[in-house]
Scaffold this motif. Structure first.
Motif, PDB file in Angstrom:
ATOM      1  N   VAL A   1     -23.711  48.789  26.002  1.00  0.00           N
ATOM      2  CA  VAL A   1     -23.232  50.174  25.902  1.00  0.00           C
ATOM      3  C   VAL A   1     -23.722  50.947  27.129  1.00  0.00           C
ATOM      4  CG1 VAL A   1     -23.359  52.331  24.566  1.00  0.00           C
ATOM      5  CG2 VAL A   1     -23.080  50.128  23.388  1.00  0.00           C
ATOM      6  N   ASP A   2     -24.950  50.672  27.560  1.00  0.00           N
ATOM      7  CA  ASP A   2     -25.498  51.333  28.754  1.00  0.00           C
ATOM      8  C   ASP A   2     -24.835  50.864  30.043  1.00  0.00           C
ATOM      9  OD1 ASP A   2     -27.358  53.052  27.626  1.00  0.00           O
ATOM     10  OD2 ASP A   2     -28.976  51.557  27.680  1.00  0.00           O
ATOM     11  N   LYS A   3     -24.728  49.555  30.209  1.00  0.00           N
ATOM     12  CA  LYS A   3     -24.349  48.994  31.510  1.00  0.00           C
ATOM     13  C   LYS A   3     -22.871  48.666  31.650  1.00  0.00           C
ATOM     14  CE  LYS A   3     -28.920  46.999  31.996  1.00  0.00           C
ATOM     15  NZ  LYS A   3     -29.708  45.783  31.904  1.00  0.00           N
ATOM     16  N   ASN A   4     -22.180  48.421  30.537  1.00  0.00           N
ATOM     17  CA  ASN A   4     -20.778  47.979  30.586  1.00  0.00           C
ATOM     18  C   ASN A   4     -19.920  48.764  29.602  1.00  0.00           C
ATOM     19  OD1 ASN A   4     -21.446  45.705  32.353  1.00  0.00           O
ATOM     20  ND2 ASN A   4     -22.404  44.818  30.540  1.00  0.00           N
ATOM     21  N   PHE A   5     -20.078  50.075  29.590  1.00  0.00           N
ATOM     22  CA  PHE A   5     -19.437  50.894  28.564  1.00  0.00           C
ATOM     23  C   PHE A   5     -17.919  50.717  28.541  1.00  0.00           C
ATOM     24  CE2 PHE A   5     -17.856  54.907  26.727  1.00  0.00           C
ATOM     25  CZ  PHE A   5     -18.450  54.790  25.475  1.00  0.00           C
ATOM     26  N   ARG A   6     -17.308  50.737  29.687  1.00  0.00           N
ATOM     27  CA  ARG A   6     -15.847  50.586  29.727  1.00  0.00           C
ATOM     28  C   ARG A   6     -15.422  49.245  29.128  1.00  0.00           C
ATOM     29  NH1 ARG A   6     -11.767  51.182  34.905  1.00  0.00           N
ATOM     30  NH2 ARG A   6      -9.903  50.774  33.702  1.00  0.00           N
ATOM     31  N   SER A   7     -16.133  48.190  29.464  1.00  0.00           N
ATOM     32  CA  SER A   7     -15.817  46.864  28.912  1.00  0.00           C
ATOM     33  C   SER A   7     -16.007  46.830  27.407  1.00  0.00           C
ATOM     34  CB  SER A   7     -16.694  45.793  29.565  1.00  0.00           C
ATOM     35  OG  SER A   7     -16.400  45.689  30.938  1.00  0.00           O
ATOM     36  N   VAL A   8     -17.040  47.496  26.909  1.00  0.00           N
ATOM     37  CA  VAL A   8     -17.274  47.580  25.461  1.00  0.00           C
ATOM     38  C   VAL A   8     -16.085  48.256  24.786  1.00  0.00           C
ATOM     39  CG1 VAL A   8     -18.672  48.746  23.703  1.00  0.00           C
ATOM     40  CG2 VAL A   8     -19.796  47.500  25.566  1.00  0.00           C
ATOM     41  N   CYS A   9     -15.640  49.364  25.336  1.00  0.00           N
ATOM     42  CA  CYS A   9     -14.496  50.098  24.765  1.00  0.00           C
ATOM     43  C   CYS A   9     -13.229  49.249  24.797  1.00  0.00           C
ATOM     44  CB  CYS A   9     -14.289  51.411  25.504  1.00  0.00           C
ATOM     45  SG  CYS A   9     -15.684  52.543  25.352  1.00  0.00           S
ATOM     46  N   GLU A  10     -13.004  48.548  25.895  1.00  0.00           N
ATOM     47  CA  GLU A  10     -11.824  47.686  26.007  1.00  0.00           C
ATOM     48  C   GLU A  10     -11.892  46.545  24.994  1.00  0.00           C
ATOM     49  OE1 GLU A  10     -11.983  46.646  30.157  1.00  0.00           O
ATOM     50  OE2 GLU A  10     -11.024  48.540  30.777  1.00  0.00           O
ATOM     51  N   PHE A  11     -13.083  45.991  24.797  1.00  0.00           N
ATOM     52  CA  PHE A  11     -13.278  44.916  23.827  1.00  0.00           C
ATOM     53  C   PHE A  11     -12.954  45.399  22.409  1.00  0.00           C
ATOM     54  CE2 PHE A  11     -16.467  42.791  20.975  1.00  0.00           C
ATOM     55  CZ  PHE A  11     -15.803  41.583  20.867  1.00  0.00           C
ATOM     56  N   ILE A  12     -13.459  46.554  22.040  1.00  0.00           N
ATOM     57  CA  ILE A  12     -13.183  47.108  20.712  1.00  0.00           C
ATOM     58  C   ILE A  12     -11.686  47.363  20.550  1.00  0.00           C
ATOM     59  CG2 ILE A  12     -13.533  49.103  19.181  1.00  0.00           C
ATOM     60  CD1 ILE A  12     -16.391  49.298  20.440  1.00  0.00           C
ATOM     61  N   ASP A  13     -11.063  47.930  21.570  1.00  0.00           N
ATOM     62  CA  ASP A  13      -9.630  48.207  21.532  1.00  0.00           C
ATOM     63  C   ASP A  13      -8.830  46.913  21.336  1.00  0.00           C
ATOM     64  OD1 ASP A  13      -7.324  50.028  21.888  1.00  0.00           O
ATOM     65  OD2 ASP A  13      -7.032  48.900  23.755  1.00  0.00           O
ATOM     66  N   ARG A  14      -9.194  45.863  22.050  1.00  0.00           N
ATOM     67  CA  ARG A  14      -8.501  44.571  21.890  1.00  0.00           C
ATOM     68  C   ARG A  14      -8.667  44.027  20.473  1.00  0.00           C
ATOM     69  NH1 ARG A  14     -10.748  43.518  26.894  1.00  0.00           N
ATOM     70  NH2 ARG A  14     -12.344  42.197  25.956  1.00  0.00           N
ATOM     71  N   GLU A  15      -9.873  44.158  19.926  1.00  0.00           N
ATOM     72  CA  GLU A  15     -10.124  43.665  18.568  1.00  0.00           C
ATOM     73  C   GLU A  15      -9.300  44.432  17.534  1.00  0.00           C
ATOM     74  OE1 GLU A  15     -11.867  41.016  17.466  1.00  0.00           O
ATOM     75  OE2 GLU A  15     -12.309  40.459  19.536  1.00  0.00           O
ATOM     76  N   VAL A  16      -9.217  45.745  17.691  1.00  0.00           N
ATOM     77  CA  VAL A  16      -8.410  46.551  16.769  1.00  0.00           C
ATOM     78  C   VAL A  16      -6.951  46.117  16.871  1.00  0.00           C
ATOM     79  CG1 VAL A  16      -7.504  48.866  16.294  1.00  0.00           C
ATOM     80  CG2 VAL A  16      -9.947  48.558  16.744  1.00  0.00           C
ATOM     81  N   LYS A  17      -6.435  46.021  18.075  1.00  0.00           N
ATOM     82  CA  LYS A  17      -5.021  45.662  18.261  1.00  0.00           C
ATOM     83  C   LYS A  17      -4.723  44.263  17.740  1.00  0.00           C
ATOM     84  CE  LYS A  17      -4.185  48.923  21.940  1.00  0.00           C
ATOM     85  NZ  LYS A  17      -4.161  49.180  23.379  1.00  0.00           N
ATOM     86  N   ALA A  18      -5.662  43.336  17.911  1.00  0.00           N
ATOM     87  CA  ALA A  18      -5.469  41.974  17.396  1.00  0.00           C
ATOM     88  C   ALA A  18      -5.416  41.976  15.866  1.00  0.00           C
ATOM     89  CB  ALA A  18      -6.585  41.056  17.890  1.00  0.00           C
ATOM     90  N   ARG A  19      -6.181  42.848  15.234  1.00  0.00           N
ATOM     91  CA  ARG A  19      -6.210  42.922  13.766  1.00  0.00           C
ATOM     92  C   ARG A  19      -4.940  43.598  13.234  1.00  0.00           C
ATOM     93  NH1 ARG A  19      -9.984  40.267  10.845  1.00  0.00           N
ATOM     94  NH2 ARG A  19     -10.140  41.932   9.332  1.00  0.00           N
ATOM     95  N   ILE A  20      -4.313  44.463  14.052  1.00  0.00           N
ATOM     96  CA  ILE A  20      -3.058  45.106  13.629  1.00  0.00           C
ATOM     97  C   ILE A  20      -1.940  44.075  13.571  1.00  0.00           C
ATOM     98  CG2 ILE A  20      -1.262  46.731  14.345  1.00  0.00           C
ATOM     99  CD1 ILE A  20      -3.532  48.529  15.432  1.00  0.00           C
ATOM    100  N   GLU A  21      -1.923  43.195  14.572  1.00  0.00           N
ATOM    101  CA  GLU A  21      -0.875  42.164  14.648  1.00  0.00           C
ATOM    102  C   GLU A  21      -1.150  41.129  13.622  1.00  0.00           C
ATOM    103  OE1 GLU A  21      -1.151  40.781  18.637  1.00  0.00           O
ATOM    104  OE2 GLU A  21      -0.575  42.691  19.451  1.00  0.00           O
TER     105      GLU A  21
END
Length: 120
Positions: free
Chosen positions: A100-120
């Motif tokens: 969360v400190d060092k790779n915040f953007r990547s963390v957000c992108e990872f969560i977004d991908r997981e949400v979208k994968a669960r929608i499909e």
């Protein structure tokens, strides 16, 4: 992660945790999850456990892990907790506080991908 006995104590503990978020929980909540288009909640009670963040629409739980999660007792508790949550249809993703400190953007992108994968 503290194990709580009664439902009343569990509700009280979750409420306290919402008021006293860790710096990493606060950053993830206020800078990403609070505004996310699919609703997330924080410190959500599921069974006898409290999830850091939960998106019930896709049954996704986001857990932030600090150093306290690496001792044997915590690891055993986390495994039991994850097993319970997964048996109830949730996917649990774990993210290190340091990410969360060092790779915040990547963390957000990872969560977004997981949400979208669960929608499909």
């Amino acid at each position: 992660m503290k194990q709580v006995e009664t439902k009343e104590k569990l509700n009280q503990y979750a409420k306290e945790m919402r008021k006293q978020m860790t710096p990493w929980e606060g950053k993830l909540w206020f800078m990403f999850l609070k505004k996310y288009p699919i609703k997330f909640k924080r410190q959500v009670i599921i069974g006898k456990y409290i999830a850091d963040f939960s998106c019930n629409a896709v049954k996704l739980i986001v857990e932030l892990d600090g150093g306290g999660h690496y001792n044997p007792d915590s690891q055993k508790y986390d495994k039991e907790r994850i097993r319970f949550l997964e048996q109830n249809g949730y996917k649990v993703i774990r993210i290190l506080n340091s990410d969360v400190d060092k790779n915040f953007r990547s963390v957000c992108e990872f969560i977004d991908r997981e949400v979208k994968a669960r929608i499909e």
